[in-house]
Design a protein around this motif. Structure first.
Motif, short mmCIF file in Angstrom:
data_model
loop_
_atom_site.label_atom_id
_atom_site.label_comp_id
_atom_site.label_asym_id
_atom_site.label_seq_id
_atom_site.Cartn_x
_atom_site.Cartn_y
_atom_site.Cartn_z
N PRO A 125 0.84 -1.21 0.00
CA PRO A 125 0.00 0.00 0.00
C PRO A 125 0.87 1.25 0.00
CG PRO A 125 0.09 -0.93 2.19
CD PRO A 125 0.80 -1.91 1.29
N VAL A 126 0.28 2.38 -0.40
CA VAL A 126 1.00 3.64 -0.38
C VAL A 126 0.29 4.70 0.46
CG1 VAL A 126 2.06 3.27 -2.63
CG2 VAL A 126 -0.15 4.44 -2.50
N LEU A 127 -0.93 4.43 0.89
CA LEU A 127 -1.74 5.46 1.53
C LEU A 127 -1.64 5.49 3.04
CD1 LEU A 127 -5.01 5.35 -0.59
CD2 LEU A 127 -3.15 6.99 -0.71
N GLY A 128 -1.32 4.40 3.67
CA GLY A 128 -1.39 4.37 5.11
C GLY A 128 -2.81 4.08 5.58
N PRO A 129 -3.14 4.46 6.81
CA PRO A 129 -4.43 4.07 7.41
C PRO A 129 -5.60 4.94 6.96
CG PRO A 129 -3.16 5.35 8.97
CD PRO A 129 -2.27 5.18 7.77
N LEU A 130 -5.97 4.84 5.70
CA LEU A 130 -7.13 5.58 5.22
C LEU A 130 -8.42 4.82 5.54
CD1 LEU A 130 -6.18 7.10 1.77
CD2 LEU A 130 -6.36 8.23 3.96
N SER A 131 -9.53 5.50 5.42
CA SER A 131 -10.82 4.89 5.68
C SER A 131 -11.17 3.89 4.58
CB SER A 131 -11.91 5.97 5.76
OG SER A 131 -11.67 6.84 6.83
N PRO A 132 -12.17 3.04 4.81
CA PRO A 132 -12.62 2.11 3.77
C PRO A 132 -13.11 2.84 2.53
CG PRO A 132 -13.54 1.51 5.90
CD PRO A 132 -12.89 2.85 6.08
N PHE A 133 -13.25 2.08 1.47
CA PHE A 133 -13.63 2.65 0.17
C PHE A 133 -14.84 3.56 0.27
CE2 PHE A 133 -16.15 2.52 -3.71
CZ PHE A 133 -15.22 2.83 -4.67
N PHE B 89 -2.29 12.15 -6.58
CA PHE B 89 -2.77 11.45 -5.38
C PHE B 89 -4.17 10.89 -5.57
CE2 PHE B 89 -4.72 11.73 -1.04
CZ PHE B 89 -3.92 10.81 -0.42
N ALA B 90 -4.92 11.44 -6.54
CA ALA B 90 -6.27 10.93 -6.80
C ALA B 90 -6.24 9.47 -7.24
CB ALA B 90 -6.95 11.78 -7.87
N SER B 91 -5.15 9.03 -7.86
CA SER B 91 -5.09 7.64 -8.32
C SER B 91 -5.03 6.64 -7.17
CB SER B 91 -3.90 7.43 -9.27
OG SER B 91 -3.88 6.10 -9.75
N PRO B 92 -4.08 6.74 -6.23
CA PRO B 92 -4.16 5.81 -5.10
C PRO B 92 -5.41 5.98 -4.26
CG PRO B 92 -2.42 7.44 -4.76
CD PRO B 92 -2.86 7.56 -6.18
N MET B 93 -5.94 7.20 -4.16
CA MET B 93 -7.19 7.39 -3.43
C MET B 93 -8.32 6.58 -4.06
SD MET B 93 -7.50 9.37 -0.66
CE MET B 93 -9.05 10.28 -0.69
N ALA B 94 -8.41 6.63 -5.40
CA ALA B 94 -9.52 5.97 -6.09
C ALA B 94 -9.26 4.50 -6.35
CB ALA B 94 -9.80 6.68 -7.41
N HIS B 95 -8.01 4.11 -6.55
CA HIS B 95 -7.71 2.76 -7.05
C HIS B 95 -7.10 1.82 -6.02
CE1 HIS B 95 -8.84 4.29 -10.88
NE2 HIS B 95 -7.75 4.99 -11.10
N LEU C 149 -8.15 -1.91 0.46
CA LEU C 149 -7.81 -1.60 1.84
C LEU C 149 -6.34 -1.84 2.15
CD1 LEU C 149 -10.83 -2.85 3.98
CD2 LEU C 149 -10.16 -0.51 3.43
N GLY C 150 -5.70 -2.76 1.41
CA GLY C 150 -4.33 -3.11 1.77
C GLY C 150 -3.33 -3.08 0.65
N SER C 151 -3.69 -2.59 -0.55
CA SER C 151 -2.73 -2.62 -1.65
C SER C 151 -3.13 -1.60 -2.71
CB SER C 151 -2.66 -4.01 -2.28
OG SER C 151 -3.88 -4.34 -2.91
N ILE C 152 -2.19 -1.34 -3.63
CA ILE C 152 -2.46 -0.53 -4.82
C ILE C 152 -2.00 -1.34 -6.02
CG2 ILE C 152 -0.31 0.75 -4.34
CD1 ILE C 152 -3.25 2.00 -6.48
N ASP C 153 -2.91 -1.73 -6.88
CA ASP C 153 -2.61 -2.65 -7.98
C ASP C 153 -2.93 -2.05 -9.34
OD1 ASP C 153 -1.76 -4.88 -6.28
OD2 ASP C 153 -3.84 -4.93 -5.64
#
Length: 289
Positions: free
Chosen positions: A178-186, A217-223, A226-230
């Motif tokens: 992941p790259v975002l850290g502890p963000l909220s669920p989708f 930053f909108a890309s990892p936020m949207a894509h 909860l635990g990864s960016i693919d």
């Protein structure tokens, strides 16, 4: 100051050397060694456009950045040109060049300020969320400071963001980190973001370069799950009716849709004064090198 909670680093992402921008170690990309992150590409293109065409009565209403290929972590140049100039608009283009090769490009549509009509169209309301100053700091992630808005303090959307069965569950062993850290669920993903480093050594951020640098930053936020960016984004497009007035930018993740490894996402962009615009991104499934 150091790199602790809520502080600003003096290490810039680039050093300007004549007509070249030399990346520092801070500008490394996520997907492949010896490349630049997409947001640094956007920041340099935005800086070049603003230097050439920015004016107090022109609003950069649209900034579209095409990430043609992964930009190398090498000296870069920015070339700009006017595509169309008229009484009410200016359309300009910028190219990011590495050793004679165009690795990214951007176009910016500037609209000249005027007055709202006498019979104005009702405006969409601002989001109702806590100020970034009322949220707990998160550990400095090296590139920015993120203050996620907890799910129990988020604004409820008129259109619920439903999720498919299994979406957002624990990632598989093949997932990217992941790259975002502890963000909220989708269904409750909102965050304040603040730059903690200069884009170019010795130069302060401007409202436009803050947006150009942060919009990716909108890309990892949207894509992100909860635990990864693919997914890796291939572009981002920002629409703004005004420039931000504060250093904190608020990202409200609105949509993610994907099929056969192709994804699109959308975030609404705010500052502490209210709505600023929207950011749209397109992406493809990607494994980290």
């Amino acid at each position: 100051m150091g790199d602790g909670f809520g502080t600003v680093s003096t290490t810039a992402f680039f050093i300007e050397d004549g007509d070249r921008f030399v990346p520092t170690e801070a500008a490394g990309g996520y997907w492949r060694p010896n490349t630049l992150g997409g947001r640094f590409v956007g920041g340099l293109l935005g800086l070049g456009l603003e230097r050439a065409y920015g004016a107090s009565d022109l609003v950069p209403a649209r900034l579209c950045v095409d990430l043609i290929k992964m930009a190398p972590k090498a000296p870069l140049q920015v070339a700009t040109q006017i595509i169309r100039q008229g009484r009410r608009l200016l359309l300009a283009e910028a190219q990011l060049i590495a050793d004679g090769d165009v690795v990214a490009r951007a176009n910016c549509l500037y609209l000249r300020e005027t007055e709202n009509p006498d019979s104005p169209t009702p405006q969409s309301p601002s989001w109702r969320v806590p100020s970034p100053h009322d949220l707990l700091p998160q550990p400095d992630r090296g590139h920015w400071e993120i203050r996620p808005i907890p799910a129990d303090r988020r604004e409820a959307h008129d259109t619920p963001r439903r999720r498919l069965a299994g979406e957002g569950d624990a990632p598989s062993s093949a997932a990217n980190p992941p790259v975002l850290g502890p963000l909220s669920p989708f269904e409750a993903r909102q965050a304040w973001v603040r730059e903690t480093r200069p884009l170019v050594e010795g130069q302060a951020h401007t409202p436009f370069t803050r947006v150009a640098l942060a919009a990716d930053f909108a890309s990892p936020m949207a894509h992100s799950s909860l635990g990864s960016i693919d997914y890796v984004n291939t572009d981002f497009t920002v629409y703004m009716h005004r420039l931000p007035a504060t250093e904190w930018l608020g990202f409200d993740m609105v949509r993610h849709h994907a099929l056969a490894g192709v994804a699109v996402g959308e975030c609404w962009l705010h500052d502490e004064m209210g709505p600023v615009g929207t950011i749209n991104v397109a992406a493809v499934a990607q494994r980290q090198a």
